[in-house]
Design an enzyme around this catalytic site. Structure first.
Site, short mmCIF file in Angstrom:
data_model
loop_
_atom_site.label_atom_id
_atom_site.label_comp_id
_atom_site.label_asym_id
_atom_site.label_seq_id
_atom_site.Cartn_x
_atom_site.Cartn_y
_atom_site.Cartn_z
N HIS A 123 -36.17 48.85 29.43
CA HIS A 123 -35.22 48.23 30.63
C HIS A 123 -34.32 49.59 31.39
O HIS A 123 -34.03 49.67 32.65
CB HIS A 123 -34.20 47.75 30.03
N ASP A 154 -38.72 45.99 24.61
CA ASP A 154 -37.56 47.20 25.21
C ASP A 154 -37.89 48.80 24.39
O ASP A 154 -36.33 49.57 24.66
CB ASP A 154 -36.05 46.39 25.21
N SER A 229 -27.70 53.34 26.69
CA SER A 229 -29.43 53.01 26.36
C SER A 229 -30.53 53.33 26.28
O SER A 229 -31.02 55.11 27.56
CB SER A 229 -29.69 52.01 27.63
#
Length: 369
Positions: A123, A154, A229
């Protein structure tokens, strides 16, 4: 639809760079493709979208990554040496800036080989037309190419186009060796702030969590924020044991999630070899938890012509076991499905009209969208 960065929930938006994604526990789940809500980190910082905290999940099948695992000498000794850990890992941590035609956002990555391969979240780079990376040491932005992305899990692999010199690769540990209570440090480009990375510390607070469609996640109380992230979750020896990916908000206190490095490295190896994303098993049901909390996953919808419908599962059935394992919630069913491979034939026990019956189902491959 936002194009860059964050995995989405409810609306399934694949956008918002650098987001540590949040978790939503809506009462109705698609057990093969549950939802996630993005918390974006555009360039210059952002806020986290509040959402309910998640429940527990199940153990995935993973391939151990390279690394010396638990045998490496701890940097912490009697007390966790955060400075020592940071000195070891920081050179391998990169800021990632991904741009699309309309959006710019930031995330984090981990250099995993001297020739410039970098591990991050899918992402973080989803929908990006250009990607640049920079290290704390140089601060120089280098262009990078997305080698491949596995959005279902992911995980993404990118590579610096012209590294110019050997890059400092992180030491990868073994997430199979991780235990609840282990000291950990999270490092990353939190909130897209410039300069040195943000460093937080904590412990492994749970294992094998299911965060919507992501299974086997490491839960930690080390603070994870938008922009983290793709960054490393590191053990006391300075080894990467997870990729920081998600955070729970809206009343949750210090609950973050990381993809185990064993699984992430295995998926990255597939992407590097050109095999593409790992196929994901598909049951073809939407389920909800029981209203009285008695356990099981109630079937509320079926994919027409899907594996569950072909096998004989019906709307209203209460799924109580899957492949011999008990089902406590809709999320636990989702987690168990994710541990299987397309083509596997499993025995599903359901309760229907007060009677129990066993149904044989051959799992399919999850559709791309």
């Amino acid at each position: 639809m936002a194009l860059v960065g964050g995995v989405a929930v409810l609306a399934l938006v694949a956008g918002s760079l650098g987001a540590a994604i949040g978790v939503s526990l809506a009462s109705k789940h698609g057990s093969d493709s549950p939802a996630v809500t993005p918390a974006t980190a555009p360039s210059g910082g952002a806020t986290t979208t509040p959402i309910p905290s998640p429940g527990s999940g199940t153990t995935p099948t993973t391939v151990p990554a390279s690394g010396s695992g638990a045998s490496a000498p701890a940097l912490s000794g009697a007390a966790l040496d955060v400075k020592g850990i940071l000195a070891k890992v920081e050179p391998s941590v990169v800021d990632i800036v991904a741009q699309s035609r309309r959006e710019t956002g930031e995330g984090t990555g981990i250099i995993i080989s001297p020739d410039g391969y970098i591990l991050t979240n899918a992402h973080v780079v989803s929908g990006a037309s250009t990607v640049t990376v920079s290290t704390t040491a140089s601060g120089k932005a280098l262009t990078a190419t997305v080698i491949g992305a596995d959005t279902a899990h992911d995980v993404a692999l990118i590579k610096v186009d012209n590294p110019g010199a050997s890059l400092p690769a992180a030491e990868l540990g073994r997430s199979a060796d991780v235990r609840v209570g282990d000291d950990v440090v999270a490092i990353g480009n939190a909130l897209g702030l410039r300069g040195d990375p943000t460093v937080t510390r904590g412990i492994v607070s749970a294992l094998n969590r299911t965060v919507e469609n992501l299974t086997g996640m490491i839960q930690t109380d080390a603070a994870i924020n938008p922009g983290n992230s793709g960054g490393p979750l590191v053990n006391s020896t300075g080894q990467v044991i997870g990729i920081n990916t998600a955070v729970a908000a809206d009343g949750a206190q210090n609950i973050g999630f990381a993809i185990p490095i064993d699984k992430a490295k295995s998926l990255a190896d597939r992407l590097k070899s050109g095999q593409g994303p790992a196929p994901t098993a598909f049951l073809g049901v939407s389920t909800t938890d029981t209203s009285d909390g008695s356990g099981g996953a109630r079937v509320v919808d079926l994919v027409a012509g899907g594996p569950a419908q072909k096998g004989g599962i019906a709307v209203g059935d209460l799924i109580v076991t899957f492949a011999g394992k008990p089902i406590s919630t809709a999320d636990s069913l989702s987690g168990l499905v994710q541990t299987r491979q397309p083509g596997d034939t499993v025995q599903v026990v359901v309760e229907r009209n007060g009677a129990s019956r066993t149904i044989s189902v051959t799992l399919g491959t999850k559709p791309a969208s």
